[in-house]
Scaffold this motif. Structure first.
Motif, PDB file in Angstrom:
ATOM      1  N   UNK A 137      59.158  24.719  87.890  1.00 36.67           N
ATOM      2  CA  UNK A 137      58.538  25.118  86.622  1.00 36.67           C
ATOM      3  C   UNK A 137      58.162  26.604  86.661  1.00 36.67           C
ATOM      4  N   UNK A 138      57.604  27.044  87.802  1.00 39.53           N
ATOM      5  CA  UNK A 138      57.215  28.456  87.902  1.00 39.53           C
ATOM      6  C   UNK A 138      58.434  29.366  87.765  1.00 39.53           C
ATOM      7  N   UNK A 139      59.549  28.944  88.370  1.00 30.29           N
ATOM      8  CA  UNK A 139      60.774  29.736  88.266  1.00 30.29           C
ATOM      9  C   UNK A 139      61.240  29.782  86.804  1.00 30.29           C
ATOM     10  N   UNK A 140      61.103  28.659  86.083  1.00 37.54           N
ATOM     11  CA  UNK A 140      61.488  28.624  84.667  1.00 37.54           C
ATOM     12  C   UNK A 140      60.622  29.585  83.854  1.00 37.54           C
ATOM     13  N   UNK A 141      59.330  29.632  84.193  1.00 34.36           N
ATOM     14  CA  UNK A 141      58.426  30.522  83.450  1.00 34.36           C
ATOM     15  C   UNK A 141      58.842  31.983  83.674  1.00 34.36           C
ATOM     16  N   UNK A 142      59.083  32.338  84.939  1.00 32.98           N
ATOM     17  CA  UNK A 142      59.406  33.747  85.248  1.00 32.98           C
ATOM     18  C   UNK A 142      60.741  34.136  84.603  1.00 32.98           C
ATOM     19  N   UNK A 145      45.502   5.984  87.907  1.00 35.42           N
ATOM     20  CA  UNK A 145      46.238   5.627  86.672  1.00 35.42           C
ATOM     21  C   UNK A 145      46.301   6.792  85.700  1.00 35.42           C
ATOM     22  N   UNK A 146      45.159   7.527  85.594  1.00 36.62           N
ATOM     23  CA  UNK A 146      45.129   8.628  84.631  1.00 36.62           C
ATOM     24  C   UNK A 146      46.151   9.698  85.028  1.00 36.62           C
ATOM     25  N   UNK A 147      46.281   9.916  86.335  1.00 35.11           N
ATOM     26  CA  UNK A 147      47.244  10.930  86.786  1.00 35.11           C
ATOM     27  C   UNK A 147      48.674  10.478  86.476  1.00 35.11           C
ATOM     28  N   UNK A 148      48.903   9.181  86.541  1.00 31.92           N
ATOM     29  CA  UNK A 148      50.220   8.645  86.177  1.00 31.92           C
ATOM     30  C   UNK A 148      50.487   8.891  84.685  1.00 31.92           C
ATOM     31  N   UNK A 149      49.454   8.631  83.858  1.00 28.42           N
ATOM     32  CA  UNK A 149      49.611   8.828  82.406  1.00 28.42           C
ATOM     33  C   UNK A 149      49.882  10.315  82.114  1.00 28.42           C
ATOM     34  N   UNK A 150      49.152  11.197  82.792  1.00 23.64           N
ATOM     35  CA  UNK A 150      49.401  12.641  82.616  1.00 23.64           C
ATOM     36  C   UNK A 150      50.846  12.953  83.029  1.00 23.64           C
ATOM     37  N   UNK A 151      51.298  12.312  84.108  1.00 27.54           N
ATOM     38  CA  UNK A 151      52.673  12.504  84.570  1.00 27.54           C
ATOM     39  C   UNK A 151      53.685  12.068  83.511  1.00 27.54           C
ATOM     40  N   UNK A 152      53.414  10.931  82.860  1.00 26.97           N
ATOM     41  CA  UNK A 152      54.338  10.445  81.825  1.00 26.97           C
ATOM     42  C   UNK A 152      54.409  11.466  80.677  1.00 26.97           C
ATOM     43  N   UNK A 153      53.236  12.014  80.303  1.00 26.68           N
ATOM     44  CA  UNK A 153      53.236  13.051  79.255  1.00 26.68           C
ATOM     45  C   UNK A 153      54.061  14.258  79.719  1.00 26.68           C
ATOM     46  N   UNK A 154      53.923  14.600  81.006  1.00 22.86           N
ATOM     47  CA  UNK A 154      54.678  15.746  81.534  1.00 22.86           C
ATOM     48  C   UNK A 154      56.180  15.504  81.447  1.00 22.86           C
ATOM     49  N   UNK A 189      48.501  20.565  81.441  1.00 17.66           N
ATOM     50  CA  UNK A 189      48.598  19.227  82.035  1.00 17.66           C
ATOM     51  C   UNK A 189      48.817  19.307  83.546  1.00 17.66           C
ATOM     52  N   UNK A 190      49.595  20.306  84.000  1.00 10.68           N
ATOM     53  CA  UNK A 190      49.784  20.441  85.461  1.00 10.68           C
ATOM     54  C   UNK A 190      48.432  20.745  86.108  1.00 10.68           C
ATOM     55  N   UNK A 191      47.619  21.592  85.427  1.00 10.56           N
ATOM     56  CA  UNK A 191      46.276  21.901  85.956  1.00 10.56           C
ATOM     57  C   UNK A 191      45.459  20.628  86.123  1.00 10.56           C
ATOM     58  N   UNK A 209      46.582  17.570  86.303  1.00  8.64           N
ATOM     59  CA  UNK A 209      47.275  16.716  87.277  1.00  8.64           C
ATOM     60  C   UNK A 209      46.868  17.109  88.704  1.00  8.64           C
ATOM     61  N   UNK A 210      46.892  18.416  88.980  1.00  6.26           N
ATOM     62  CA  UNK A 210      46.566  18.874  90.339  1.00  6.26           C
ATOM     63  C   UNK A 210      45.086  18.677  90.645  1.00  6.26           C
ATOM     64  N   UNK A 211      44.244  18.843  89.614  1.00  9.25           N
ATOM     65  CA  UNK A 211      42.809  18.608  89.812  1.00  9.25           C
ATOM     66  C   UNK A 211      42.603  17.168  90.294  1.00  9.25           C
ATOM     67  N   UNK A 212      43.303  16.228  89.630  1.00  8.26           N
ATOM     68  CA  UNK A 212      43.139  14.812  90.004  1.00  8.26           C
ATOM     69  C   UNK A 212      43.749  14.521  91.377  1.00  8.26           C
ATOM     70  N   UNK A 213      44.870  15.217  91.693  1.00  5.44           N
ATOM     71  CA  UNK A 213      45.470  15.013  93.031  1.00  5.44           C
ATOM     72  C   UNK A 213      44.453  15.433  94.101  1.00  5.44           C
ATOM     73  N   UNK A 214      43.779  16.571  93.861  1.00 11.45           N
ATOM     74  CA  UNK A 214      42.815  17.064  94.857  1.00 11.45           C
ATOM     75  C   UNK A 214      41.595  16.149  94.890  1.00 11.45           C
ATOM     76  N   UNK A 215      41.173  15.691  93.712  1.00 11.54           N
ATOM     77  CA  UNK A 215      39.972  14.851  93.651  1.00 11.54           C
ATOM     78  C   UNK A 215      40.188  13.511  94.376  1.00 11.54           C
ATOM     79  N   UNK A 216      41.354  12.882  94.142  1.00 10.77           N
ATOM     80  CA  UNK A 216      41.580  11.543  94.714  1.00 10.77           C
ATOM     81  C   UNK A 216      42.239  11.576  96.081  1.00 10.77           C
TER      82      UNK A 216
END
Ligand code: HEM
Length: 262
Positions: free
Chosen positions: A76-81, A147-156, A230-232, A234-241
């Protein structure tokens, strides 16, 4: 060996102590960088957060499959640049879009390379996101409390697919035009919401000039902003859990607890 001048009032070195090596340019640069980082850290206290994020404990048995989320992020970062570079030369008007793509490919320095990175990068990102989704599914990482991180993933996933769809029209050549026209007609044939969705995507009843600018604005402003947010989260939840252990790694139960369980 270079003899350093002694500073008045300084404690003289103990006899037998080897004289300090003179500092090289590299030492000075490293010292300056450390001082600059120290200055920044004193004012932001970011090193604590960085340490917390970078040195988290991971469960036993984590393997290469766990790198797929980060790979998606780098794609994604490469796509942005590369997208920002392309946007410097691309013109989203119907008379100029194809010509500006031709200009990027033939006349801009490394233009074809950046365009190729963006086009192939889109495919790479779609492949990575599905592999990452598969990994989290088969490792059971969608279960409580993630579960919430999965739902965020589906949106992504949805947003990334729309990103690929809207980007496909931008070269404004025959293939882009007709493939996207077919895609929009498929959306428009959906029951109830379909006709409204079709009108929204075309920016009117017909597929034409306004469609191109609508797709461009969705592709380079709306979707990247949403995906970044959403990535922000997502990563917040990865770090939290923390990370889920692979399903074949079982917890070693305390013998005393095991006897209480029965
Ligand atoms: C732009 C897209 C995405 C990015 C950048 C991203 C990034 C990441 C990263 C860096 C991790 C931690 C490392 C790892 O487990 O690989 C992670 C974990 C996770 N991701 Fe994603 N991800 C994305 C899309 C998705 C999708 C589509 C799903 C599922 C529908 C998903 C579900 C999860 C879950 C459940 C975890 C926790 C894994 C665990 O606890 O083991 N992600 N993601």
């Amino acid at each position: 060996m270079l003899k350093l001048p002694s500073v008045p009032g300084a404690t003289p070195p103990r006899p037998g102590t080897p004289a300090a090596e003179p500092k090289t340019k590299l030492d000075n640069a490293a010292e300056a960088a450390t001082a600059a980082l120290g200055w920044l850290d004193e004012r932001t206290a970011l090193s604590g957060t960085a340490r917390f994020v970078m040195f988290r404990k991971v469960p036993k048995g984590t393997n290469w499959f766990y790198t797929l989320g980060t790979s998606t992020m780098f794609a994604f970062m490469s796509q942005v640049i590369t997208g920002v570079i392309l946007a410097m030369f691309y013109d989203p008007s119907p008379n100029r879009a194809y010509e500006s793509m031709r200009y990027i490919n033939n006349d801009v320095w490394a233009g074809q390379f950046v365009h190729g990175m963006h086009r192939w990068g889109a495919t790479v990102m779609v492949i990575f996101i599905f592999l990452h989704m598969g990994r989290t599914f088969f490792f059971g990482a969608y279960k409580y409390p993630r579960e919430l991180n999965w739902v965020i993933g589906v949106l992504l996933v949805l947003l990334v697919m729309i990103m690929a769809f809207t980007g496909y029209l931008l070269p404004w050549d025959q293939r882009a035009y007709w493939a996207t026209a077919v895609g929009v007609n498929i959306f428009a044939s959906a029951p109830i919401a379909g006709p409204y969705l079709g009108d929204f995507l075309r920016a009117g009843p017909d597929f034409g000039a306004t469609t191109l600018s609508r797709f461009y604005s969705i592709h380079m402003l709306v979707l990247p902003g949403l995906i970044m947010g959403l990535i922000g989260a997502h990563l917040y939840l990865v770090i939290k859990h923390g990370t889920t252990a692979p399903p074949w790694v079982t917890a070693e139960l305390d013998e005393e607890l095991r006897s209480e369980e029965v």
